[in-house]
Design an enzyme around this catalytic site. Structure first.
Site, PDB file in Angstrom:
ATOM      1  N   ASP A  19      12.124 -60.829 -43.802  1.00  0.00           N
ATOM      2  CA  ASP A  19      12.201 -61.308 -42.418  1.00  0.00           C
ATOM      3  C   ASP A  19      13.527 -62.020 -42.169  1.00  0.00           C
ATOM      4  O   ASP A  19      14.079 -62.641 -43.075  1.00  0.00           O
ATOM      5  CB  ASP A  19      11.017 -62.262 -42.167  1.00  0.00           C
ATOM      6  CG  ASP A  19      10.770 -62.467 -40.687  1.00  0.00           C
ATOM      7  OD1 ASP A  19      11.353 -61.732 -39.861  1.00  0.00           O
ATOM      8  OD2 ASP A  19       9.985 -63.365 -40.342  1.00  0.00           O
ATOM      9  N   HIS A  36      19.736 -55.415 -39.051  1.00  0.00           N
ATOM     10  CA  HIS A  36      18.913 -54.490 -39.838  1.00  0.00           C
ATOM     11  C   HIS A  36      19.780 -53.704 -40.824  1.00  0.00           C
ATOM     12  O   HIS A  36      19.353 -53.425 -41.939  1.00  0.00           O
ATOM     13  CB  HIS A  36      18.129 -53.552 -38.919  1.00  0.00           C
ATOM     14  CG  HIS A  36      17.120 -54.256 -38.065  1.00  0.00           C
ATOM     15  ND1 HIS A  36      16.254 -55.205 -38.566  1.00  0.00           N
ATOM     16  CD2 HIS A  36      16.824 -54.164 -36.738  1.00  0.00           C
ATOM     17  CE1 HIS A  36      15.485 -55.667 -37.584  1.00  0.00           C
ATOM     18  NE2 HIS A  36      15.821 -55.055 -36.464  1.00  0.00           N
ATOM     19  N   LEU A 130      10.779 -48.614 -62.451  1.00  0.00           N
ATOM     20  CA  LEU A 130      10.194 -49.402 -61.351  1.00  0.00           C
ATOM     21  C   LEU A 130       9.429 -48.512 -60.383  1.00  0.00           C
ATOM     22  O   LEU A 130       9.929 -47.468 -59.970  1.00  0.00           O
ATOM     23  CB  LEU A 130      11.332 -50.115 -60.589  1.00  0.00           C
ATOM     24  CG  LEU A 130      10.941 -50.849 -59.314  1.00  0.00           C
ATOM     25  CD1 LEU A 130      10.184 -52.136 -59.627  1.00  0.00           C
ATOM     26  CD2 LEU A 130      12.169 -51.165 -58.452  1.00  0.00           C
TER      27      LEU A 130
HETATM   28  C1  FPP Z   1      12.487 -58.368 -40.103  1.00  0.00           C
HETATM   29  O1  FPP Z   1      13.550 -58.902 -39.403  1.00  0.00           O
HETATM   30  C2  FPP Z   1      12.774 -57.074 -40.664  1.00  0.00           C
HETATM   31  C3  FPP Z   1      12.223 -55.888 -40.243  1.00  0.00           C
HETATM   32  C4  FPP Z   1      11.281 -55.773 -39.123  1.00  0.00           C
HETATM   33  C5  FPP Z   1      12.565 -54.631 -40.880  1.00  0.00           C
HETATM   34  C6  FPP Z   1      12.930 -54.674 -42.313  1.00  0.00           C
HETATM   35  C7  FPP Z   1      13.678 -53.447 -42.595  1.00  0.00           C
HETATM   36  C8  FPP Z   1      14.772 -53.352 -43.370  1.00  0.00           C
HETATM   37  C9  FPP Z   1      15.327 -54.468 -44.128  1.00  0.00           C
HETATM   38  C10 FPP Z   1      15.488 -52.073 -43.470  1.00  0.00           C
HETATM   39  C11 FPP Z   1      14.767 -50.853 -43.959  1.00  0.00           C
HETATM   40  C12 FPP Z   1      14.060 -50.969 -45.250  1.00  0.00           C
HETATM   41  C13 FPP Z   1      14.182 -50.184 -46.335  1.00  0.00           C
HETATM   42  C14 FPP Z   1      13.144 -50.259 -47.400  1.00  0.00           C
HETATM   43  C15 FPP Z   1      15.328 -49.280 -46.548  1.00  0.00           C
HETATM   44  P1  FPP Z   1      13.300 -59.333 -37.890  1.00  0.00           P
HETATM   45  O2  FPP Z   1      13.863 -58.282 -37.019  1.00  0.00           O
HETATM   46  O3  FPP Z   1      11.853 -59.618 -37.664  1.00  0.00           O
HETATM   47  O4  FPP Z   1      14.144 -60.626 -37.845  1.00  0.00           O
HETATM   48  P2  FPP Z   1      13.905 -61.890 -36.891  1.00  0.00           P
HETATM   49  O5  FPP Z   1      12.571 -62.473 -37.272  1.00  0.00           O
HETATM   50  O6  FPP Z   1      15.041 -62.789 -37.242  1.00  0.00           O
HETATM   51  O7  FPP Z   1      13.964 -61.402 -35.474  1.00  0.00           O
END
Ligand code: FPP
Length: 241
Positions: A19, A36, A130
């Site tokens: 997050d 992202h 893994l």
């Molecule tokens: C949360 O940040 C993150 C996500 C909703 C997506 C996580 C995805 C990735 C890290 C990329 C793809 C993954 C792989 C396995 C290649 P947020 O947008 O909720 O952040 P915020 O809370 O600060 O708004």
């Protein structure tokens, strides 16, 4: 150089809620999309470090059932990024002997993403290192409901008796059926909640929350979480001795 020594107990299964991508970007006046993109880089760092440390299972929350409610533009970008990462990281995952499985409801994904998923799962299926589970289109309630449906079908077909439904037999029908439950859950980004992640499987997991935003999550952050886990006494409802 790893700060973990032989005295540190390693978790067999680490689950992560990644997050804070959006906030990381906002702090830098960048678009959420850029956050992202940096999140994917941090994901690569975490996977490679788990390989080096000899962690057996890693489950990453890449896209939740609730993430469908974000703007169409952000959903499209997140899913395109996932498809791209599955494609681009394929050779690195193969080189590192990582076996990949996507867990979640993939029915609503584009044909292209479904193909990228199937391709990577097939390419890595013989790997013995893994085991990487990527939760996408995943929600803990979806997982349990889905398993209940499977069980109900078997009962109504007469292939499963009601008295055969136990915690162990039921858990086999969940997305992570047969995989040891996470020993350690890490959530970055400062929030202290489970957010419909592995609701069944986290029953006895040690929880580790950090304010670190996901794009900043480094090898040393991962080791700090493992150190914290290693110092904890797990009792599973028993007394201490
Ligand atoms: C949360 O940040 C993150 C996500 C909703 C997506 C996580 C995805 C990735 C890290 C990329 C793809 C993954 C792989 C396995 C290649 P947020 O947008 O909720 O952040 P915020 O809370 O600060 O708004």
């Amino acid at each position: 150089m790893s700060a973990l020594g032989p005295s540190h107990r390693l978790p067999r299964h680490i689950a992560i809620i990644m997050d804070g991508n959006g906030r990381w970007a906002k702090l830098r006046n960048l678009s959420r999309d850029k956050g992202h993109v940096r999140g994917v880089e941090a994901t690569r760092v975490a996977i490679e470090h788990c390989v080096r440390l000899g962690i057996e299972n890693l489950t990453l929350f890449a896209f939740s059932t609730e993430n469908w409610n974000r703007s169409g533009q952000e959903v499209d970008h997140l899913l395109a990024l996932l498809a791209e990462a599955l494609e681009n990281e394929s050779s690195l995952l193969l080189k590192n002997n990582v076996k990949v499985k996507i867990v979640g409801n993939r029915e609503d994904f584009s044909g292209e993403l479904q193909k990228a998923i199937a391709k990577l799962e097939i390419a890595t299926q013989e790997n013995q290192g893994l085991r990487l589970f990527i939760a996408a289109g995943y929600g803990g309630r979806w997982d349990i409901t889905n398993a209940v449906r499977t069980v109900a079908k078997k009962v109504s077909a007469g292939t499963l008796g009601i008295s055969d439904i136990t915690e162990d037999s039921f858990s086999e029908f969940l997305s992570l059926g047969g995989v040891t439950d996470p020993d350690l859950l890490i959530r970055t980004g400062g929030e202290q909640r489970i957010s419909n992640y592995l609701l069944w499987q986290l029953a006895y997991s040690e929880l580790y929350f950090t304010n670190c935003l996901w794009p900043d999550f480094s090898e040393s952050e991962l080791e700090a979480a493992i150190k914290s886990y290693s110092g904890r006494q797990r009792r599973f409802g028993l007394i201490g001795e």
